[in-house]
Design a protein around this motif. Structure first.
Motif, PDB file in Angstrom:
ATOM      1  N   ARG A   1       0.830  -1.210   0.000  1.00  0.00           N
ATOM      2  CA  ARG A   1       0.000   0.000   0.000  1.00  0.00           C
ATOM      3  C   ARG A   1       0.862   1.257   0.000  1.00  0.00           C
ATOM      4  O   ARG A   1       0.570   2.231  -0.697  1.00  0.00           O
ATOM      5  CB  ARG A   1      -0.933   0.001   1.214  1.00  0.00           C
ATOM      6  CG  ARG A   1      -2.154  -0.879   1.064  1.00  0.00           C
ATOM      7  CD  ARG A   1      -3.215  -0.498   2.079  1.00  0.00           C
ATOM      8  NE  ARG A   1      -2.760  -0.674   3.451  1.00  0.00           N
ATOM      9  CZ  ARG A   1      -2.881  -1.805   4.136  1.00  0.00           C
ATOM     10  NH1 ARG A   1      -3.430  -2.861   3.567  1.00  0.00           N
ATOM     11  NH2 ARG A   1      -2.463  -1.880   5.374  1.00  0.00           N
ATOM     12  N   THR A   2       1.917   1.242   0.800  1.00  0.00           N
ATOM     13  CA  THR A   2       2.812   2.396   0.859  1.00  0.00           C
ATOM     14  C   THR A   2       3.465   2.652  -0.491  1.00  0.00           C
ATOM     15  O   THR A   2       3.569   3.791  -0.950  1.00  0.00           O
ATOM     16  CB  THR A   2       3.899   2.170   1.926  1.00  0.00           C
ATOM     17  OG1 THR A   2       3.275   1.964   3.196  1.00  0.00           O
ATOM     18  CG2 THR A   2       4.838   3.366   2.016  1.00  0.00           C
ATOM     19  N   ALA A   3       3.904   1.572  -1.150  1.00  0.00           N
ATOM     20  CA  ALA A   3       4.551   1.702  -2.455  1.00  0.00           C
ATOM     21  C   ALA A   3       3.575   2.203  -3.509  1.00  0.00           C
ATOM     22  O   ALA A   3       3.916   3.040  -4.354  1.00  0.00           O
ATOM     23  CB  ALA A   3       5.148   0.365  -2.881  1.00  0.00           C
ATOM     24  N   LEU A   4       2.336   1.713  -3.478  1.00  0.00           N
ATOM     25  CA  LEU A   4       1.342   2.129  -4.455  1.00  0.00           C
ATOM     26  C   LEU A   4       0.985   3.608  -4.293  1.00  0.00           C
ATOM     27  O   LEU A   4       0.849   4.338  -5.275  1.00  0.00           O
ATOM     28  CB  LEU A   4       0.089   1.265  -4.332  1.00  0.00           C
ATOM     29  CG  LEU A   4       0.250  -0.223  -4.664  1.00  0.00           C
ATOM     30  CD1 LEU A   4      -1.049  -0.971  -4.435  1.00  0.00           C
ATOM     31  CD2 LEU A   4       0.733  -0.415  -6.093  1.00  0.00           C
ATOM     32  N   ALA A   5       0.843   4.041  -3.057  1.00  0.00           N
ATOM     33  CA  ALA A   5       0.559   5.459  -2.807  1.00  0.00           C
ATOM     34  C   ALA A   5       1.713   6.321  -3.306  1.00  0.00           C
ATOM     35  O   ALA A   5       1.503   7.389  -3.892  1.00  0.00           O
ATOM     36  CB  ALA A   5       0.318   5.686  -1.319  1.00  0.00           C
ATOM     37  N   GLY A   6       2.945   5.849  -3.084  1.00  0.00           N
ATOM     38  CA  GLY A   6       4.113   6.584  -3.565  1.00  0.00           C
ATOM     39  C   GLY A   6       4.167   6.630  -5.079  1.00  0.00           C
ATOM     40  O   GLY A   6       4.542   7.656  -5.670  1.00  0.00           O
ATOM     41  N   LEU A   7       3.783   5.541  -5.719  1.00  0.00           N
ATOM     42  CA  LEU A   7       3.772   5.497  -7.179  1.00  0.00           C
ATOM     43  C   LEU A   7       2.794   6.516  -7.750  1.00  0.00           C
ATOM     44  O   LEU A   7       3.123   7.271  -8.675  1.00  0.00           O
ATOM     45  CB  LEU A   7       3.401   4.086  -7.651  1.00  0.00           C
ATOM     46  CG  LEU A   7       3.112   3.924  -9.146  1.00  0.00           C
ATOM     47  CD1 LEU A   7       4.298   4.385  -9.986  1.00  0.00           C
ATOM     48  CD2 LEU A   7       2.773   2.461  -9.457  1.00  0.00           C
TER      49      LEU A   7
ATOM     50  N   GLY B   1       1.869  10.537 -11.029  1.00  0.00           N
ATOM     51  CA  GLY B   1       0.629  11.159 -11.471  1.00  0.00           C
ATOM     52  C   GLY B   1      -0.371  10.174 -12.046  1.00  0.00           C
ATOM     53  O   GLY B   1      -1.444  10.579 -12.510  1.00  0.00           O
ATOM     54  N   LEU B   2      -0.060   8.882 -12.017  1.00  0.00           N
ATOM     55  CA  LEU B   2      -0.985   7.867 -12.505  1.00  0.00           C
ATOM     56  C   LEU B   2      -2.214   7.821 -11.597  1.00  0.00           C
ATOM     57  O   LEU B   2      -2.080   7.852 -10.373  1.00  0.00           O
ATOM     58  CB  LEU B   2      -0.323   6.491 -12.538  1.00  0.00           C
ATOM     59  CG  LEU B   2       0.786   6.300 -13.576  1.00  0.00           C
ATOM     60  CD1 LEU B   2       1.480   4.960 -13.354  1.00  0.00           C
ATOM     61  CD2 LEU B   2       0.229   6.390 -14.982  1.00  0.00           C
ATOM     62  N   PRO B   3      -3.410   7.711 -12.171  1.00  0.00           N
ATOM     63  CA  PRO B   3      -4.612   7.709 -11.339  1.00  0.00           C
ATOM     64  C   PRO B   3      -4.885   6.397 -10.628  1.00  0.00           C
ATOM     65  O   PRO B   3      -5.609   6.370  -9.636  1.00  0.00           O
ATOM     66  CB  PRO B   3      -5.730   8.010 -12.343  1.00  0.00           C
ATOM     67  CG  PRO B   3      -5.204   7.512 -13.642  1.00  0.00           C
ATOM     68  CD  PRO B   3      -3.725   7.758 -13.612  1.00  0.00           C
TER      69      PRO B   3
ATOM     70  N   ASP C   1      -5.131   1.287  -5.201  1.00  0.00           N
ATOM     71  CA  ASP C   1      -5.043   2.694  -4.840  1.00  0.00           C
ATOM     72  C   ASP C   1      -5.568   3.509  -6.023  1.00  0.00           C
ATOM     73  O   ASP C   1      -4.986   3.499  -7.107  1.00  0.00           O
ATOM     74  CB  ASP C   1      -3.596   3.089  -4.533  1.00  0.00           C
ATOM     75  CG  ASP C   1      -3.493   4.412  -3.788  1.00  0.00           C
ATOM     76  OD1 ASP C   1      -4.142   5.376  -4.225  1.00  0.00           O
ATOM     77  OD2 ASP C   1      -2.781   4.470  -2.782  1.00  0.00           O
ATOM     78  N   GLY C   2      -6.684   4.189  -5.834  1.00  0.00           N
ATOM     79  CA  GLY C   2      -7.269   4.993  -6.891  1.00  0.00           C
ATOM     80  C   GLY C   2      -8.300   4.268  -7.732  1.00  0.00           C
ATOM     81  O   GLY C   2      -8.836   4.838  -8.689  1.00  0.00           O
TER      82      GLY C   2
ATOM     83  N   GLY D   1       0.814   0.231 -12.517  1.00  0.00           N
ATOM     84  CA  GLY D   1       0.327   1.605 -12.577  1.00  0.00           C
ATOM     85  C   GLY D   1      -0.464   1.739 -13.866  1.00  0.00           C
ATOM     86  O   GLY D   1      -0.115   1.113 -14.875  1.00  0.00           O
ATOM     87  N   ALA D   2      -1.543   2.533 -13.863  1.00  0.00           N
ATOM     88  CA  ALA D   2      -2.394   2.558 -15.051  1.00  0.00           C
ATOM     89  C   ALA D   2      -3.076   3.905 -15.265  1.00  0.00           C
ATOM     90  O   ALA D   2      -3.313   4.672 -14.325  1.00  0.00           O
ATOM     91  CB  ALA D   2      -3.450   1.455 -14.958  1.00  0.00           C
ATOM     92  N   LEU D   3      -3.417   4.153 -16.544  1.00  0.00           N
ATOM     93  CA  LEU D   3      -4.209   5.294 -16.971  1.00  0.00           C
ATOM     94  C   LEU D   3      -5.508   4.786 -17.581  1.00  0.00           C
ATOM     95  O   LEU D   3      -5.578   3.644 -18.063  1.00  0.00           O
ATOM     96  CB  LEU D   3      -3.454   6.105 -18.029  1.00  0.00           C
ATOM     97  CG  LEU D   3      -2.272   6.966 -17.575  1.00  0.00           C
ATOM     98  CD1 LEU D   3      -1.450   7.368 -18.784  1.00  0.00           C
ATOM     99  CD2 LEU D   3      -2.770   8.190 -16.833  1.00  0.00           C
TER     100      LEU D   3
END
Length: 283
Positions: free
Chosen positions: A11-17, A22-24, A43-44, A116-118
């Motif tokens: 979770r910490t890594a995903l929030a940092g990513l 800027g990935l949503p 996350d998101g 990570g994704a758009l």
């Protein structure tokens, strides 16, 4: 299955990513066996479609990253001809188009996958790619620390249980293990694992044949970092070496050592080590 603390690291890594790239959307999970990862953290995300999805090595984008043990990306997930499409339903439900997947690799073994994704089909730039790789490295470092702690705990629990019957040479191994565990403790994010680590450190210190008397134990109260520094000194480390091992500045190490010496009534580094052992703070 992975323990809850692994979810905390992810979770910490995903929030940092998301913050750095800027990935949503960011999501990921660790492997439950050699070939399967379960998406446990989102996350998101707007839906829960991806949560609990089991990714097989070689399948989809994440499975490709797992199988190849390297980052992979697609500009438009639904239409990409470079991946298989077992997970299209879940991906479409979340509306994902451009996706990057990065494996989490520790000691040459894939331990998880991070995405990570758009929601638009655009080419992902180097900045986004680098942010995803950096997030995966953060998870790798956390897992590597936990692995090292667990290995040291396994090695030292028996030594601590052996008590004062240990041979003189074995006590040098005990003292070195104690120092390494103390140095690792501040880097462990899991409170339960950190408490277990420090509990073993305490057992190692008190298992020595030269145990403290109750009065001595009550008289000396060192802060955790003061014990860490004295443990490094006991292993022969200079202030500079202790600073590297503990992730501190040399000036900070000097301050902790001065404070510990004052509390121990010691005038030299050697006296501090001897006093700490007599007080049951070091093995």
């Amino acid at each position: 299955m992975p323990e809850p603390v692994d979810a905390v690291e992810m979770r910490t890594a995903l929030a940092g990513l998301r913050r750095t790239s800027g990935l949503p959307v960011a999501f990921g999970g660790l492997l439950s066996d050699a070939r399967h990862a379960r998406i446990a953290e989102l996350d998101g995300a707007r839906t829960g479609a991806l949560r609990g999805l089991v990714i097989s090595a070689g399948s989809g984008l994440g499975g490709k990253a797992i199988a190849l043990a390297r980052p992979c990306a697609v500009t438009d997930y639904p239409t990409s001809r470079h991946i298989s499409h077992e997970y299209d339903t879940a991906v479409a439900a979340e509306g994902l188009r451009s996706v990057v997947a990065v494996p989490v690799v520790v000691r040459r073994r894939v331990r998880g996958v991070l995405y990570g994704a758009l929601r638009t089909p655009v080419s992902l730039g180097d900045r986004t790619f680098d942010a995803a790789v950096a997030a995966a490295r953060d998870v790798e470092q956390a897992l590597a620390v936990r692995d090292e702690v667990r290995e040291l705990l396994d090695l030292t629990r028996e030594q601590a249980a052996a008590g004062s019957g240990a041979a003189p040479g074995a006590w040098e191994d005990v003292r070195e293990a104690h120092r390494e565990l103390r140095a690792l403790a501040p880097r462990v994010a899991d409170p339960a694992l950190r408490d277990a680590l420090l509990a073993v450190c305490g057992r190692l210190a008190w298992a020595s044949g030269a145990r403290a008397t109750p009065a001595a134990a009550m008289e000396v109260r060192l802060a955790p970092r003061e014990v860490d520094v004295v443990a490094c000194v006991a292993a022969g480390a200079t202030n500079a070496a202790a600073a590297r091992q503990l992730g501190l500045r040399p000036e900070t190490v000097k301050g902790y050592l001065r404070s510990a010496m004052r509390k121990l009534g010691a005038h030299t580094r050697l006296e501090a080590v001897v006093a700490a052992r007599r007080a049951g703070l070091l093995p």
